[in-house]
Design a protein around this motif. Structure first.
Motif, PDB file in Angstrom:
ATOM      1  N   ASN A  77      -6.947  -5.704 -29.890  1.00  0.00           N
ATOM      2  CA  ASN A  77      -7.006  -7.029 -30.127  1.00  0.00           C
ATOM      3  C   ASN A  77      -5.619  -7.547 -29.173  1.00  0.00           C
ATOM      4  OD1 ASN A  77      -6.915  -9.873 -30.856  1.00  0.00           O
ATOM      5  ND2 ASN A  77      -7.586  -9.294 -32.967  1.00  0.00           N
ATOM      6  N   MET A  78      -4.744  -7.764 -30.009  1.00  0.00           N
ATOM      7  CA  MET A  78      -3.548  -8.457 -29.483  1.00  0.00           C
ATOM      8  C   MET A  78      -3.135  -8.029 -28.082  1.00  0.00           C
ATOM      9  SD  MET A  78      -1.375  -9.792 -32.621  1.00  0.00           S
ATOM     10  CE  MET A  78      -1.053  -8.211 -33.315  1.00  0.00           C
ATOM     11  N   THR A  79      -2.992  -6.730 -27.866  1.00  0.00           N
ATOM     12  CA  THR A  79      -2.307  -6.315 -26.679  1.00  0.00           C
ATOM     13  C   THR A  79      -3.312  -6.526 -25.470  1.00  0.00           C
ATOM     14  OG1 THR A  79      -3.336  -4.066 -26.890  1.00  0.00           O
ATOM     15  CG2 THR A  79      -1.230  -4.554 -27.550  1.00  0.00           C
ATOM     16  N   GLN A  80      -4.663  -6.604 -25.815  1.00  0.00           N
ATOM     17  CA  GLN A  80      -5.881  -6.890 -24.724  1.00  0.00           C
ATOM     18  C   GLN A  80      -5.773  -8.476 -24.331  1.00  0.00           C
ATOM     19  OE1 GLN A  80      -7.309  -4.291 -23.362  1.00  0.00           O
ATOM     20  NE2 GLN A  80      -6.359  -2.889 -24.811  1.00  0.00           N
ATOM     21  N   SER A  81      -5.692  -9.317 -25.312  1.00  0.00           N
ATOM     22  CA  SER A  81      -5.693 -10.745 -25.003  1.00  0.00           C
ATOM     23  C   SER A  81      -4.504 -10.900 -24.396  1.00  0.00           C
ATOM     24  CB  SER A  81      -5.799 -11.378 -26.532  1.00  0.00           C
ATOM     25  OG  SER A  81      -4.747 -11.039 -27.545  1.00  0.00           O
ATOM     26  N   ASN A  82      -3.263 -10.367 -24.363  1.00  0.00           N
ATOM     27  CA  ASN A  82      -2.126 -10.677 -24.110  1.00  0.00           C
ATOM     28  C   ASN A  82      -2.154 -10.437 -22.233  1.00  0.00           C
ATOM     29  OD1 ASN A  82       1.072  -9.753 -23.195  1.00  0.00           O
ATOM     30  ND2 ASN A  82       0.848 -11.544 -24.116  1.00  0.00           N
ATOM     31  N   SER A  83      -2.928  -9.192 -22.080  1.00  0.00           N
ATOM     32  CA  SER A  83      -3.040  -8.618 -20.845  1.00  0.00           C
ATOM     33  C   SER A  83      -3.820  -9.666 -19.886  1.00  0.00           C
ATOM     34  CB  SER A  83      -3.760  -7.435 -20.944  1.00  0.00           C
ATOM     35  OG  SER A  83      -2.863  -6.453 -21.332  1.00  0.00           O
ATOM     36  N   ILE A  84      -4.872 -10.257 -20.576  1.00  0.00           N
ATOM     37  CA  ILE A  84      -5.915 -11.437 -20.017  1.00  0.00           C
ATOM     38  C   ILE A  84      -5.184 -12.319 -19.618  1.00  0.00           C
ATOM     39  CG2 ILE A  84      -8.083 -12.488 -20.410  1.00  0.00           C
ATOM     40  CD1 ILE A  84      -9.257 -10.473 -22.144  1.00  0.00           C
ATOM     41  N   ALA A  85      -4.661 -12.901 -20.753  1.00  0.00           N
ATOM     42  CA  ALA A  85      -3.820 -14.282 -20.584  1.00  0.00           C
ATOM     43  C   ALA A  85      -2.687 -14.080 -19.483  1.00  0.00           C
ATOM     44  CB  ALA A  85      -2.983 -14.690 -21.794  1.00  0.00           C
ATOM     45  N   GLN A  86      -2.082 -12.889 -19.393  1.00  0.00           N
ATOM     46  CA  GLN A  86      -1.124 -12.669 -18.245  1.00  0.00           C
ATOM     47  C   GLN A  86      -1.802 -12.765 -16.930  1.00  0.00           C
ATOM     48  OE1 GLN A  86       1.731  -9.632 -19.318  1.00  0.00           O
ATOM     49  NE2 GLN A  86       2.916 -10.953 -20.655  1.00  0.00           N
ATOM     50  N   SER A  87      -2.715 -11.901 -16.963  1.00  0.00           N
ATOM     51  CA  SER A  87      -3.348 -11.667 -15.697  1.00  0.00           C
ATOM     52  C   SER A  87      -4.162 -13.169 -15.075  1.00  0.00           C
ATOM     53  CB  SER A  87      -4.626 -10.633 -15.782  1.00  0.00           C
ATOM     54  OG  SER A  87      -5.308 -10.682 -14.601  1.00  0.00           O
ATOM     55  N   LEU A  88      -4.713 -13.712 -15.696  1.00  0.00           N
ATOM     56  CA  LEU A  88      -5.355 -15.244 -15.338  1.00  0.00           C
ATOM     57  C   LEU A  88      -4.246 -16.179 -14.930  1.00  0.00           C
ATOM     58  CD1 LEU A  88      -8.431 -15.415 -17.910  1.00  0.00           C
ATOM     59  CD2 LEU A  88      -8.330 -14.723 -15.480  1.00  0.00           C
ATOM     60  N   ASN A  89      -3.010 -15.864 -15.760  1.00  0.00           N
ATOM     61  CA  ASN A  89      -1.828 -16.840 -15.437  1.00  0.00           C
ATOM     62  C   ASN A  89      -1.084 -16.620 -14.094  1.00  0.00           C
ATOM     63  OD1 ASN A  89       1.390 -17.306 -15.800  1.00  0.00           O
ATOM     64  ND2 ASN A  89       0.015 -19.020 -16.487  1.00  0.00           N
ATOM     65  N   GLY A 117      -2.048 -12.852 -29.832  1.00  0.00           N
ATOM     66  CA  GLY A 117      -1.645 -11.804 -28.747  1.00  0.00           C
ATOM     67  C   GLY A 117      -1.565 -12.486 -27.349  1.00  0.00           C
ATOM     68  N   SER A 118      -2.632 -13.523 -27.024  1.00  0.00           N
ATOM     69  CA  SER A 118      -2.488 -14.144 -25.883  1.00  0.00           C
ATOM     70  C   SER A 118      -1.268 -14.770 -25.477  1.00  0.00           C
ATOM     71  CB  SER A 118      -3.703 -15.074 -25.758  1.00  0.00           C
ATOM     72  OG  SER A 118      -3.258 -16.080 -26.516  1.00  0.00           O
ATOM     73  N   ILE A 119      -0.451 -15.253 -26.500  1.00  0.00           N
ATOM     74  CA  ILE A 119       0.783 -16.007 -26.081  1.00  0.00           C
ATOM     75  C   ILE A 119       1.869 -15.187 -26.461  1.00  0.00           C
ATOM     76  CG2 ILE A 119      -0.144 -18.407 -26.426  1.00  0.00           C
ATOM     77  CD1 ILE A 119       0.941 -18.204 -29.264  1.00  0.00           C
TER      78      ILE A 119
END
Length: 469
Positions: free
Chosen positions: A167-179, A401-403
């Motif tokens: 969950n959290m590690t995946q959402s963080n990867s998404i947020a960093q990638s799109l940012n 996780g995303s933040i």
């Protein structure tokens, strides 16, 4: 907290180090010998009955979702950031030879996943009121071996691992990638992800299956087509790429450019680790999804387990590896997603968007798949009424996780993710006789549709499910 993290690191070094790798590969080899490497001998039959029947309707058997929806849910959880960043890291540290060992571990992993799925379907249970199916390592450890304490240990590890690793590690990867790629605020990404996740997982396994059966093929096709385009542009470099893979598989590779050089052991360890941990063969997670599939025989669903490893490692991971090698960027000194991004960008202008979007799709699918794993583990431990509570915890953690919040939980969940393998491997080894019996039973007449669990007759009496009415 620092002492807890220190203990966690020590345990983590074990479960993600050589001891666990040897246990996982050894189990795959043992099961291969016991089944006379049926997965390799019948590989053509397996592809014919999976790839060629992906969208066909089920012809018989019992279950909650279709066979393809089950494997799509499992692939959704399995295909993740490791297919993009993990492969790049393996090459950056272990050199091109790591890819060879990744392939080898995948070949052994196909037998392991095949066996896990067989046991998951064999020992699954059905709720007569809701017609919901439940299965996975916790069920075959309890119902086959009679070791409920070990089953509960697996379920505890699985429920915790889903919160962080899934969950959290995946959402963080998404947020960093799109940012990075599109300059989208990570909080905005987190909110959107949280809403989308809630919409899907609140519908249970049927909605997850309906979404993943459409989503997984599209996301895989998007990434694979992008990789093929780059390989076509650099077709002249492909033979050299394979030469690097086979040439350094047993020797390591000398330093070149920004690449620091590698030894045989570095190539072997990184390749094996990447192969094992991208397809999750032996960890026991995917069988939880396969247990809900409509099928007439455990081995028939086991064929989809082989397909799962094939797609994840031998197709998607190989595509990533070849793009990195033909680009020449593997000597740049970059690692992880940064290396894959640079390799795709060198292929053609805008190639980095393939990596960014691909990583986003892969990671989001992982969040969906692991939500189901966590729920089923929680249901086994605490009962069905606690599933809703688990969802109320899981969904907000997508945003957290995303933040980049609660990173200590990430580290702990990564460790318990590896610990899941220990009870699962015990189940696989001690129930290998059941696997062999069912494989023999199925391949005596593989095209016959069974009715009402006729395959149970093939199971040795001492391994019959212990709570069957």
């Amino acid at each position: 907290m620092s002492s807890i993290l220190a203990i966690n690191k020590a345990i983590g070094d074990f479960v993600w180090g050589w001891p666990m790798l040897i246990m996982l590969l050894g189990t795959g080899l043992f099961l291969g010998f016991r089944t006379r490497f049926i997965v390799i001998r019948k590989f053509g039959y397996i592809l014919k009955n999976t790839v060629m029947k992906m969208f066909s309707k089920n012809s018989g058997g019992e279950g909650e979702i279709s066979a393809f929806q089950a494997v799509s849910t499992a692939l959704a959880a399995t295909v993740g950031t490791g297919n993009i960043a993990g492969v790049a890291l393996a090459i950056a540290v272990g050199g091109p030879g790591a890819v060879f060992w990744m392939w080898l571990s995948a070949i052994l992993g196909m037998t392991t996943k095949f066996s896990e799925v067989i046991l998951a379907v064999t020992y699954r249970t059905r709720d007569k009121k809701t017609n919901a199916y439940s299965g996975g390592p916790m069920y075959y450890i309890e119902r086959g071996l009679g070791q409920k304490w070990l089953a509960k240990l697996f379920a505890l590890f699985g429920a915790l691992a889903a919160l962080g690793t899934g969950n959290m590690t995946q959402s963080n990867s998404i947020a960093q990638s799109l940012n990075t790629a599109f300059n989208i605020d990570m909080k905005v990404v987190g909110i959107v992800l949280t809403v989308l996740t809630a919409i899907v997982i609140l519908g249970g396994i049927k909605r997850i299956g309906q979404v993943t059966e459409k989503f997984v093929p599209l996301m895989a096709a998007f990434y694979i087509v992008g990789a093929i385009a780059i390989l076509c542009i650099n077709a002249g470099q492909i033979p050299n790429a394979f030469g690097l893979i086979f040439g350094s598989a047993f020797t390591g590779h000398a330093a070149a450019g920004g690449f620091a050089g590698s030894t045989l052991m570095m190539a072997l360890r990184n390749g094996v680790a990447r192969g094992v941990f991208t397809n999750e063969a032996g960890l026991g997670s995917a069988p939880i999804a396969h247990a809900a599939a409509t099928t007439d025989h455990p081995v028939r669903q086991g064929l989809w387990g082989v397909f799962e490893v094939f797609v994840d490692t031998l197709v998607i991971c190989t595509m990533t590896a070849l793009v990195i090698l033909v680009s020449g960027e593997w000597t740049s000194g970059l690692q992880g997603a940064a290396l894959t991004t640079k390799a795709f960008q060198s292929g053609f202008k805008g190639g980095h968007y393939i990596v960014s979007i691909g990583l986003t799709l892969f990671a989001f699918s992982t969040i969906l798949g692991w939500s189901y794993y966590g729920e089923k583990c929680t249901e086994y431990l605490l009962g069905e009424k606690f599933v809703k509570i688990y969802r109320l915890i899981y969904i907000p953690l997508v945003f957290v996780g995303s933040i980049g919040g609660l990173q200590a939980i990430w580290a702990i969940s990564d460790t318990v993710n590896g610990l899941m393998a220990l009870p699962n491997l015990v189940g696989l080894l001690f129930l290998s006789g059941v696997i062999v019996s069912l494989v023999k039973d199925f391949f005596k007449d593989p095209d016959r549709i069974r009715q009402n669990e006729e395959y149970m007759e093939a199971i040795p009496d001492k391994y019959k499910p212990r709570d069957v009415e």
